[in-house]
Scaffold this motif. Sequence first.
Motif, PDB file in Angstrom:
ATOM      1  N   ASN A  58      44.867  37.626  52.398  1.00  0.00           N
ATOM      2  CA  ASN A  58      45.125  38.202  51.076  1.00  0.00           C
ATOM      3  C   ASN A  58      46.588  38.575  50.876  1.00  0.00           C
ATOM      4  O   ASN A  58      47.109  38.492  49.762  1.00  0.00           O
ATOM      5  CB  ASN A  58      44.219  39.412  50.853  1.00  0.00           C
ATOM      6  N   LEU A  59      47.270  38.994  51.959  1.00  0.00           N
ATOM      7  CA  LEU A  59      48.705  39.237  51.851  1.00  0.00           C
ATOM      8  C   LEU A  59      49.438  37.952  51.490  1.00  0.00           C
ATOM      9  O   LEU A  59      50.388  37.964  50.694  1.00  0.00           O
ATOM     10  CB  LEU A  59      49.263  39.790  53.165  1.00  0.00           C
ATOM     11  N   LEU A  60      49.008  36.847  52.068  1.00  0.00           N
ATOM     12  CA  LEU A  60      49.624  35.560  51.744  1.00  0.00           C
ATOM     13  C   LEU A  60      49.462  35.255  50.260  1.00  0.00           C
ATOM     14  O   LEU A  60      50.419  34.862  49.582  1.00  0.00           O
ATOM     15  CB  LEU A  60      48.989  34.447  52.586  1.00  0.00           C
ATOM     16  N   LEU A  61      48.263  35.478  49.726  1.00  0.00           N
ATOM     17  CA  LEU A  61      48.023  35.232  48.297  1.00  0.00           C
ATOM     18  C   LEU A  61      48.882  36.157  47.431  1.00  0.00           C
ATOM     19  O   LEU A  61      49.430  35.733  46.412  1.00  0.00           O
ATOM     20  CB  LEU A  61      46.540  35.425  47.974  1.00  0.00           C
TER      21      LEU A  61
ATOM     22  N   PRO B  22      48.483  49.473  49.550  1.00  0.00           N
ATOM     23  CA  PRO B  22      47.125  49.131  49.990  1.00  0.00           C
ATOM     24  C   PRO B  22      47.005  47.651  50.318  1.00  0.00           C
ATOM     25  O   PRO B  22      47.834  46.836  49.901  1.00  0.00           O
ATOM     26  CB  PRO B  22      46.271  49.492  48.775  1.00  0.00           C
ATOM     27  N   PHE B  23      45.975  47.319  51.068  1.00  0.00           N
ATOM     28  CA  PHE B  23      45.701  45.912  51.312  1.00  0.00           C
ATOM     29  C   PHE B  23      45.135  45.283  50.038  1.00  0.00           C
ATOM     30  O   PHE B  23      44.389  45.935  49.293  1.00  0.00           O
ATOM     31  CB  PHE B  23      44.698  45.740  52.446  1.00  0.00           C
ATOM     32  N   PRO B  24      45.471  44.030  49.754  1.00  0.00           N
ATOM     33  CA  PRO B  24      44.938  43.384  48.547  1.00  0.00           C
ATOM     34  C   PRO B  24      43.514  42.876  48.739  1.00  0.00           C
ATOM     35  O   PRO B  24      43.095  42.567  49.857  1.00  0.00           O
ATOM     36  CB  PRO B  24      45.911  42.210  48.338  1.00  0.00           C
ATOM     37  N   VAL B  25      42.796  42.795  47.635  1.00  0.00           N
ATOM     38  CA  VAL B  25      41.429  42.271  47.619  1.00  0.00           C
ATOM     39  C   VAL B  25      41.371  41.134  46.606  1.00  0.00           C
ATOM     40  O   VAL B  25      41.938  41.237  45.509  1.00  0.00           O
ATOM     41  CB  VAL B  25      40.420  43.374  47.238  1.00  0.00           C
ATOM     42  N   ASN B  26      40.702  40.060  46.974  1.00  0.00           N
ATOM     43  CA  ASN B  26      40.601  38.901  46.094  1.00  0.00           C
ATOM     44  C   ASN B  26      39.519  39.146  45.042  1.00  0.00           C
ATOM     45  O   ASN B  26      38.327  38.954  45.289  1.00  0.00           O
ATOM     46  CB  ASN B  26      40.283  37.645  46.901  1.00  0.00           C
TER      47      ASN B  26
ATOM     48  N   PHE C  95      35.446  38.475  44.671  1.00  0.00           N
ATOM     49  CA  PHE C  95      34.560  39.631  44.537  1.00  0.00           C
ATOM     50  C   PHE C  95      34.508  40.060  43.073  1.00  0.00           C
ATOM     51  O   PHE C  95      35.253  40.923  42.603  1.00  0.00           O
ATOM     52  CB  PHE C  95      35.029  40.765  45.448  1.00  0.00           C
ATOM     53  N   SER C  96      33.614  39.418  42.371  1.00  0.00           N
ATOM     54  CA  SER C  96      33.409  39.659  40.938  1.00  0.00           C
ATOM     55  C   SER C  96      31.909  39.635  40.666  1.00  0.00           C
ATOM     56  O   SER C  96      31.178  38.799  41.219  1.00  0.00           O
ATOM     57  CB  SER C  96      34.117  38.576  40.119  1.00  0.00           C
TER      58      SER C  96
END
Length: 514
Positions: free
Chosen positions: A28-31, A128-132, A136-137
């Motif tokens: 997620n950091l890469l994204l 914070p760490f990112p969330v995709n 997750f929808s």
Amino acid sequence: MKVALVGPNPNRLEDFPVLKSIQRVFENLLLSLESEAEVVKGWENESDLFRVDAIVGSYEALRIRHNLHLDIPVLIFTFGDMPNGGLMLLAYHGLLRPYDCLAFSCSSDLIIFDRLVKQRDLMTEVIPFPVNCDVFSRRSVNRESIRRKYGISEKGKLLFYAGRVSLQKNLYVLIRIFEEVTKEREAVLCIAGAPDQTPLKEFGVCGWGYAHKLKEAVRKRGLADKVIFVGYLDDNALVELYSASDLFINPTLHHDENFGFSQVEAQSCGLPVVASKWGGIKDTVLHGETGFLMETILTDNGPRLEWRSGVKYILNLLSDDDILWRRMSDRCRTHVLSTFSIKAVGKRIKSTLEEMISIKRKVRPTASPVVRIKDEIKSYIIGSIKLSEEGKLRYHNLPVAGSKEARWFYKIRMEPYSSTMLSKIEDIDETVRPYKAIDLEVDVDKGIIKLLDLMWPGEIRLDPSSLTFLLLSNGERCVAEICDRAGISRESGIRIFRGLIRKGLILYMKEGGG
């Protein structure tokens, strides 16, 4: 801006379930970085690092920069280093430079950092760490078919937990909370996650066979048909259950809970959360807006969760009048998109990197360390490094019960994770209603209390007055009433009350609590 992401190759972590969270962070950091900058993946080709403006990664990135003689800023994500006492910080702090930045995934970790160091001359940020949120929808699912798919009863509201089935996640108390909920409301509980046998070293508690013991506790409470264990689930299955559930619950007291993906993913799917007010969760759930947080306190025998309020919060959210639930559900998705999404975190990282690059243009090189760790912290950590059975030097967590120094170091690390300090109990009065913090077995004749919680086993001996006070603490009587029934003065009762809280035997709710 050209940025390198340096860290473990996510593709190499596929076969290590315990490292799944690390894999998710780097993916997620890469994204997030790709949404704001041109990215070089440092785990594939270190030679590309000569062409970048900045590096993002773990402490390992500092060693790589040093070995390659690079003169570029590094944004370091500290991961779980702070609640572990800054072991990696001690190892790498000499490689930090004034234009670097330490990124903490929660505000509690920043507080711990400030407790560990006596001087710092570099940037620090809570990122914070990112969330995709695309993954997750919330989906439109057939709830009945989803329940049948996982063997969940179609009757009652569905409560959901996702995470490791581990001692540290406080799932024994989750079962206790759920049992109380079922006395008022028809409900089922789904527990998703792989078994994990990680011990609680500071308290000498073994994690072997935890999942089996937890299932046995469920059976003994007569909840076997209402609590379903579904094992490890992939993202697609998790989204199905987030979308089919009525509530997500996470009572964790994990000593390394510096973010916690599951409750953020649940909120991203519009699912309200009831969770412990602990560590990173304090930053991710908005109390009264996207869910509710149960207070925590660090006692002399480890953290305790004010679980009775959780029962009230859950029953409120599961009421037939779903206005509160719908309001929170809508707020959940908005909250995650604005704070934890790939794009939102990407913008924060980009802004931080730009500031770091700007600082680099202004500062002069210096031989002085930019981070100075407190002497007492350094001495304690170095003194705890011993030879392992393999003949290698390793840090050993000393048992909290056997060392004054170990208790001191434990409190430095863990007090910022809790929501209430022991010192605050000096403010309590006789109107609060004490109740037993964990399941107990009492030998009245010997004055011995046996702790039945899997996370906090052991025995404690009490004097007669304290034992009587404990037995009368049922959550219904206030301190004044208990004192009257026990035939002790209010002053003595308050003193006993505080002592029992310190021992981790009782907690309390305020008048009209929850």
